[in-house]
Write an enzyme that holds these catalytic residues in place. Structure first.
Site, PDB file in Angstrom:
ATOM      1  N   TYR A   1      28.147  32.690  40.008  1.00  0.00           N
ATOM      2  CA  TYR A   1      27.944  32.500  38.572  1.00  0.00           C
ATOM      3  C   TYR A   1      29.278  32.117  37.948  1.00  0.00           C
ATOM      4  O   TYR A   1      30.297  32.755  38.211  1.00  0.00           O
ATOM      5  CB  TYR A   1      27.417  33.801  37.951  1.00  0.00           C
ATOM      6  CG  TYR A   1      27.244  33.745  36.457  1.00  0.00           C
ATOM      7  CD1 TYR A   1      26.273  32.931  35.869  1.00  0.00           C
ATOM      8  CD2 TYR A   1      28.047  34.516  35.610  1.00  0.00           C
ATOM      9  CE1 TYR A   1      26.108  32.893  34.491  1.00  0.00           C
ATOM     10  CE2 TYR A   1      27.885  34.484  34.226  1.00  0.00           C
ATOM     11  CZ  TYR A   1      26.916  33.668  33.675  1.00  0.00           C
ATOM     12  OH  TYR A   1      26.755  33.627  32.309  1.00  0.00           O
TER      13      TYR A   1
ATOM     14  N   LYS B   1      37.582  38.163  30.989  1.00  0.00           N
ATOM     15  CA  LYS B   1      37.353  39.607  31.178  1.00  0.00           C
ATOM     16  C   LYS B   1      38.620  40.467  31.074  1.00  0.00           C
ATOM     17  O   LYS B   1      39.096  40.720  29.989  1.00  0.00           O
ATOM     18  CB  LYS B   1      36.642  39.833  32.498  1.00  0.00           C
ATOM     19  CG  LYS B   1      35.275  39.105  32.504  1.00  0.00           C
ATOM     20  CD  LYS B   1      34.290  39.750  33.421  1.00  0.00           C
ATOM     21  CE  LYS B   1      33.058  38.889  33.570  1.00  0.00           C
ATOM     22  NZ  LYS B   1      31.824  39.571  33.307  1.00  0.00           N
TER      23      LYS B   1
ATOM     24  N   ASP C   1      37.619  30.575  40.404  1.00  0.00           N
ATOM     25  CA  ASP C   1      37.106  31.253  39.211  1.00  0.00           C
ATOM     26  C   ASP C   1      37.432  32.736  39.314  1.00  0.00           C
ATOM     27  O   ASP C   1      36.724  33.513  39.942  1.00  0.00           O
ATOM     28  CB  ASP C   1      35.593  31.010  39.094  1.00  0.00           C
ATOM     29  CG  ASP C   1      35.016  31.656  37.839  1.00  0.00           C
ATOM     30  OD1 ASP C   1      35.772  32.324  37.117  1.00  0.00           O
ATOM     31  OD2 ASP C   1      33.801  31.484  37.605  1.00  0.00           O
TER      32      ASP C   1
HETATM   33  C1  LIG Z   1      32.816  34.578  37.962  1.00  0.00           C
HETATM   34  C2  LIG Z   1      32.467  34.377  36.501  1.00  0.00           C
HETATM   35  N1  LIG Z   1      32.853  33.266  35.881  1.00  0.00           N
HETATM   36  C3  LIG Z   1      32.582  33.044  34.585  1.00  0.00           C
HETATM   37  C4  LIG Z   1      31.903  33.970  33.836  1.00  0.00           C
HETATM   38  C5  LIG Z   1      31.605  33.725  32.394  1.00  0.00           C
HETATM   39  O1  LIG Z   1      32.390  34.562  31.595  1.00  0.00           O
HETATM   40  P1  LIG Z   1      31.886  34.945  30.127  1.00  0.00           P
HETATM   41  O2  LIG Z   1      30.754  35.905  30.266  1.00  0.00           O
HETATM   42  O3  LIG Z   1      33.104  35.555  29.480  1.00  0.00           O
HETATM   43  O4  LIG Z   1      31.481  33.673  29.452  1.00  0.00           O
HETATM   44  C6  LIG Z   1      31.485  35.157  34.440  1.00  0.00           C
HETATM   45  C7  LIG Z   1      30.752  36.176  33.672  1.00  0.00           C
HETATM   46  O5  LIG Z   1      30.293  37.169  34.160  1.00  0.00           O
HETATM   47  C8  LIG Z   1      31.758  35.364  35.816  1.00  0.00           C
HETATM   48  O6  LIG Z   1      31.339  36.463  36.449  1.00  0.00           O
END
Ligand SMILES: Cc1ncc(COP(=O)(O)O)c(C=O)c1O
Length: 446
Positions: A151, A282, A254
């Site tokens: 994700y 986060k 990521d």
């Molecule tokens: C690996 C990863 N990338 C991107 C995101 C997206 O972040 P946000 O929820 O702050 O938009 C998440 C969210 O859980 C994530 O787990």
């Protein structure tokens, strides 16, 4: 907190949730917070301090969800409260250049050694969105590769094969069925997306051989954190690095979940990786909304104003309050011993839980290490990828287990796809409370 205390009435939570149905879709602001996950309706939280939270009925819990990992310093850390109080009194945001954004950037770059420059946005989704745009501009290619079960936020092109499904719907590993996670996305969007299983060397090489030269990027989470917690096989991330370099695609790491969690420089430091572009969110914001894209000037400078620029606007980019929080947060995380403690507390929780499952003869594993882990009810020894998760994990039983923990004063999301989070506020007493609560929950499951 008395770990023997059973948490009792959630009448007010239920009343608030009933009321919320009248003004909010599903009574919440994200499907991961409502009845799809919490079978008796969500626990409505009102306040937090350190590692603990209190619900609308004033029940107390040790929080192991920590705002999906955002609260690396726990709730209401005194230094963060102080910084926010000072900053808000001076003006929370100007949408203009501030010294706060430079101070935050300097600290981030001091910790993330692979990056020369950083651009701040407001969420992890914005960061991964920008990363892809930069990669496409930099390489002049449009396609990219994402992995099954990963994700990267809710931007259209990433919403393919991100949810779990029964194995018979997944197609073969060599030719995965392409399953959109959302309605409302034009099919043409996915024409540029190559999907492949993760953690599988035998698949990666031929996929890269076939598509590598048309890829702008390969994007991966370093630890698969949206099917629980699945670490990479030895050398797998290095293999992605090698193959992306070979085929002229960018390697986007990521680190929205893993950044500032495993080591000062995130998983890239922990595993010794050199990504082209890294994304963060986060834990960087210690509870305040933020996203960040970091990397070399040669790529990020494409956002410099002018012809053929990569556009990235945002009223709230570099939000002053958040920038102040980031600087304070990164200073706290730079204190000697901080990561050692995060790992030690996490590892003792993992060991304690494993011991409970062993003693209670429950077929469950605890996967991960240090500050992030997940429990899988399974008879397998490990869950190594998305297909293992879809096939061998009893997520219903996990949900029952977590619901039972609520009554023992432990707060966590019942979604098996997420993960337990250790913050700097967690103590050995919290771990003891968790282990005792898990023991009682296991007795109920039996
Ligand atoms: C690996 C990863 N990338 C991107 C995101 C997206 O972040 P946000 O929820 O702050 O938009 C998440 C969210 O859980 C994530 O787990």
């Amino acid at each position: 907190m008395n770990p023997g205390l059973s948490t009792r009435s959630r009448k007010k939570s239920q009343e608030w949730f009933a009321r919320a149905q009248r003004s909010l879709v599903e009574g919440v602001n994200s499907p991961s917070r409502g009845s799809a996950v919490y079978s008796h309706g969500p626990v409505v939280l009102e306040r937090g301090n350190g590692s603990h939270v209190w619900d609308a009925d004033d029940n107390e819990y040790v929080d192991f969800m920590m705002s999906f990992g955002a609260l690396i310093q726990g709730h209401a850390h005194p230094r963060i409260v102080e910084v926010v109080s000072e900053a808000v009194a001076q003006g929370s945001h100007f949408a203009a250049a501030t010294s706060a954004e430079t101070s935050a950037a300097e600290r981030l770059l001091g910790m993330v050694k692979t990056a020369e420059v950083v651009r701040f946005a407001n969420t992890g989704s914005e960061a991964t969105m920008l990363a892809l745009r930069l990669a496409r501009a930099h390489t002049g290619r449009t396609k990219f590769l994402k992995f099954e079960g990963h994700y990267h936020g809710w931007y259209d092109p990433y919403l393919l094969n991100g949810h779990s499904h029964p194995l018979d719907q997944l197609g073969s590993k060599e030719n995965p069925a392409r399953i959109p996670d959302s309605e409302g996305i034009p099919a043409a969007t996915f024409e540029d997306v190559i999907v492949a299983p993760w953690n599988d060397f035998a698949i990666l090489e031929p996929v890269m051989k076939r598509h590598g030269r048309e890829l702008a990027a390969v994007i991966t989470e370093p630890i698969m954190a949206n099917m629980g917690c699945i670490p990479p096989r030895d050398g797998y991330l290095e293999k992605i690095r090698q193959l992306t370099s070979e085929y002229g695609a960018l390697f986007i790491l990521d680190e929205v979940v893993t950044g500032f969690r495993y080591a000062p420089g995130g998983c890239q430091e922990y595993y010794g990786l050199q990504p082209d572009i890294s994304t963060f969110g986060k834990a960087l914001g210690a509870g305040f909304p933020v996203g960040a894209v970091a990397g070399p000037r040669s790529i990020l400078n494409r956002m410099t104003w002018g012809d053929k620029m990569v556009l990235h606007y945002g009223t709230f980019n570099g939000h002053r309050l958040t920038m102040k929080v980031i600087a304070a947060n990164l200073d706290l995380l730079s204190a000697p011993g901080c990561y050692k403690q995060l790992h030690a507390v996490g590892n003792s929780a993992i060991a304690g839980l494993r011991d409970v499952f062993r003693r209670r003869r429950i077929k469950a594993i605890v996967q991960g290490f240090g500050p992030m882990f997940q429990i899988y009810f399974t008879s397998r020894e490990a869950i190594a990828d998305y297909r293992d998760y879809c096939t061998f994990v009893d997520s219903q039983l996990y949900s029952r287990f977590v619901h039972s923990l609520f009554d023992q004063g432990i707060y966590m999301t019942p979604s098996n796809g997420l993960h337990w989070i250790i913050s700097t506020a967690h103590t050995s007493a919290d771990v003891d409370a968790l282990v005792q609560a898990a023991d009682r929950a296991c007795a109920e499951l039996a």
